[in-house]
Design an enzyme around this catalytic site. Structure first.
Site, PDB file in Angstrom:
ATOM      1  CE  LYS A 139     -21.270  25.832  21.938  1.00  0.00           C
ATOM      2  NZ  LYS A 139     -22.072  25.982  23.734  1.00  0.00           N
ATOM      3  CG  ASP A 157     -22.999  26.530  28.349  1.00  0.00           C
ATOM      4  OD1 ASP A 157     -24.474  26.810  28.323  1.00  0.00           O
ATOM      5  OD2 ASP A 157     -22.179  26.482  27.930  1.00  0.00           O
TER       6      ASP A 157
HETATM    7  C1  GLC Z   1     -23.572  28.862  21.900  1.00  0.00           C
HETATM    8  C2  GLC Z   1     -24.769  27.347  22.003  1.00  0.00           C
HETATM    9  C3  GLC Z   1     -25.544  28.072  23.234  1.00  0.00           C
HETATM   10  C4  GLC Z   1     -23.955  27.078  24.076  1.00  0.00           C
HETATM   11  C5  GLC Z   1     -23.480  29.036  24.039  1.00  0.00           C
HETATM   12  C6  GLC Z   1     -22.573  29.115  25.558  1.00  0.00           C
HETATM   13  O1  GLC Z   1     -24.357  30.088  22.037  1.00  0.00           O
HETATM   14  O2  GLC Z   1     -25.937  27.629  20.616  1.00  0.00           O
HETATM   15  O3  GLC Z   1     -26.736  26.543  24.140  1.00  0.00           O
HETATM   16  O4  GLC Z   1     -25.028  28.156  25.018  1.00  0.00           O
HETATM   17  O5  GLC Z   1     -22.810  28.351  22.826  1.00  0.00           O
HETATM   18  O6  GLC Z   1     -21.909  27.154  25.176  1.00  0.00           O
END
Ligand code: GLC
Length: 476
Positions: A174, A210
């Site tokens: 991200k 999350d």
């Molecule tokens: C990205 C992260 C992952 C998280 C997802 C949603 O893919 O690598 O760990 O769960 O974003 O936030």
């Protein structure tokens, strides 16, 4: 026209006055359509990648981390007490305190903090000092500095966990790229930062993703919940897996029957297995992103990228003379100017394209916009929405297939899911077709990474008393 998997004409190409334009539009956008055969192929590949990701000696490397979360049980309703959570994953972080009790009436205390870009991209030690300061500010604001509380750390990035309170960051995703953290344990770094301050006393008892927080929160509300899914800035899912199927779990875990597995499906296809669905538009979105060449699956549809994908397509169609009399605007040609929330707004238009027009005005495009242009824009947005729904359904159906219970609730959170007016319905339709024998429901489960993290801290505190195997003893 119904959105069925075998309906290759959904969404329908708009009827334009200019048929040459219609043909050109078809040529330039058909790559974004996934027919039933392709969706089923994606489903099969995902299943195989999951299998390889759980194997002890896989014949080849899977693109799915299939990380063990070391959470061997779901909440049972007996959780009781005050627990804190620190939630990091996006451009905001939150500190939360939940009071868990049977009545469960109290709203958690929450404080949001902006995580500035220089912190997200700056040295790791500074990032963790920043997080420790957020915890301090929260405790001070709520007059609880004198308390010693367990804290669950929601760290929404791919991690290889060694214990419930120990992880290794595999890669940033991200909008984070803070040097000095990949390969390190975020729990240790947070504990060190807390120690450096000497003014707060919290014990980091668990680190979680999350998706895990969402699943746990979902299970607290609905005992059929065994899958957590995030469709937000990033995208990912986790699910309850039978411990005996996790061949790579070498440690002693006698007595543990099930455990939550964090799939990390954002990276699905990073090893090339999905290249057959990749379009030039996707390549450009990747090339424009912070972390080029990774998390390709997430870049097909998640909130951080879907708006950019639409922009890249619209800009290309403009260059090809199909939109806006070939003129466009500065904003249209500026990277990341088209946010995913605009997709939801456009999809929210009924007969009259009120939202679409307002967006075009904001992009200085309205004066060159014809009625055909509006039809094309809405069509593009439908196309990428439908592709997103098919891709997510292909993966979700595999997780559902692994569930042994008679019905499954999927806890879902994330801005894309919450605000997109059609995504839920499409996901339900496609997933039902892919797994016709499974009874499931998608349940919006807000605040999993807050309340859910508090619940994980509670479960961790309970487990510490009798199941040491899932903890690293590094208190203090
Ligand atoms: C990205 C992260 C992952 C998280 C997802 C949603 O893919 O690598 O760990 O769960 O974003 O936030």
């Amino acid at each position: 026209m119904k959105p069925l998997l075998n309906n290759d004409e959904f969404p329908k190409l708009p009827a334009l006055d200019d048929t040459t334009k219609m043909n050109k539009l078809t040529t330039l956008t058909d790559c974004l359509r996934l027919n039933e055969e392709t969706v089923r192929k994606v489903q099969q590949i995902f299943e195989e990648e999951m299998r390889l990701g759980l194997a002890k000696n896989p014949s080849r490397q899977s693109s799915l981390l299939m990380a063990n979360t070391y959470i061997p049980e779901l909440p049972d309703g007996s959780e009781d007490g005050y627990f804190m959570a620190l939630d990091l994953g996006g451009t905001h972080c939150r500190v939360i305190m939940v009071h868990l009790n049977k009545a469960n009436k109290e709203e958690p205390l929450v404080k949001y903090f902006d995580v500035p870009q220089n912190v997200r991209l700056g040295p790791g030690v500074k990032l963790f000092d920043f997080l420790a300061k957020c915890v301090y500010d929260f405790m001070k604001a709520n007059d609880i500095l004198s308390k010693s509380l367990p804290i669950g750390f929601t760290f929404s990035f791919p991690m290889l966990q060694k214990a419930l309170n120990e992880g290794i960051l595999v890669t940033w995703t991200k909008s984070f790229n803070s040097p000095g953290v990949v390969g390190q344990d975020p729990v240790k770094m947070l504990k060190e930062a807390i120690k450096r301050r000497e003014d707060i006393d919290v014990d980091v008892v668990a680190i979680l993703n999350d998706t895990t927080g969402t699943l746990i929160q979902g299970a607290y509300l609905d005992h059929h919940c065994t899958i957590g899914m995030i469709l937000g800035t990033g995208s990912n899912a986790c699910y309850v897996e039978r411990a005996d199927r996790i061949e790579k779990w070498e440690e002693n875990h006698a007595g543990v029957k099930e455990v939550i597995i964090d799939v990390e499906w954002g990276a699905f296809g990073d090893n090339g297995v999905l290249d057959f669905i990749r379009t030039d538009y996707d390549r450009q979105v990747d090339a424009n992103s912070l972390l080029v060449g990774s998390f390709t699956f997430e870049k097909y549809f998640s909130g951080k990228y879907m708006g950019e994908l639409a922009r890249v397509i619209l800009a290309h169609l403009t260059h090809q003379g199909i939109l806006f009399e070939g003129k466009g605007s500065k904003k249209l040609f500026t990277k990341d100017s088209f946010t995913t929330s605009l997709i939801s707004h456009i999809e929210g238009d009924q007969m009259e394209p009120v939202n679409t027009r307002a967006i075009l005005e904001e992009f200085d495009l309205l004066m060159n916009t014809s009625d055909d242009d509006i039809k094309i824009i809405r069509y593009i947005v439908h196309l990428i929405t439908v592709r997103a729904a098919k891709l997510v359904s292909a993966c979700l159906s595999c997780l559902l297939n692994r569930q042994t219970r008679s019905e499954t609730t999927v806890a879902v959170d994330g801005s894309l899911y919450k605000f997109h007016p059609r995504l839920h319905e499409l996901l339900v339709k496609y997933t039902s077709e892919l797994v016709p024998n499974k009874k499931f429901k998608l349940m919006l489960t807000e605040d999993g990474s807050g309340k859910g993290a508090g619940l994980v801290a509670a479960i961790a505190t309970r487990l510490m008393r009798y199941n040491k195997q899932i903890f690293t003893d590094s208190r203090g």
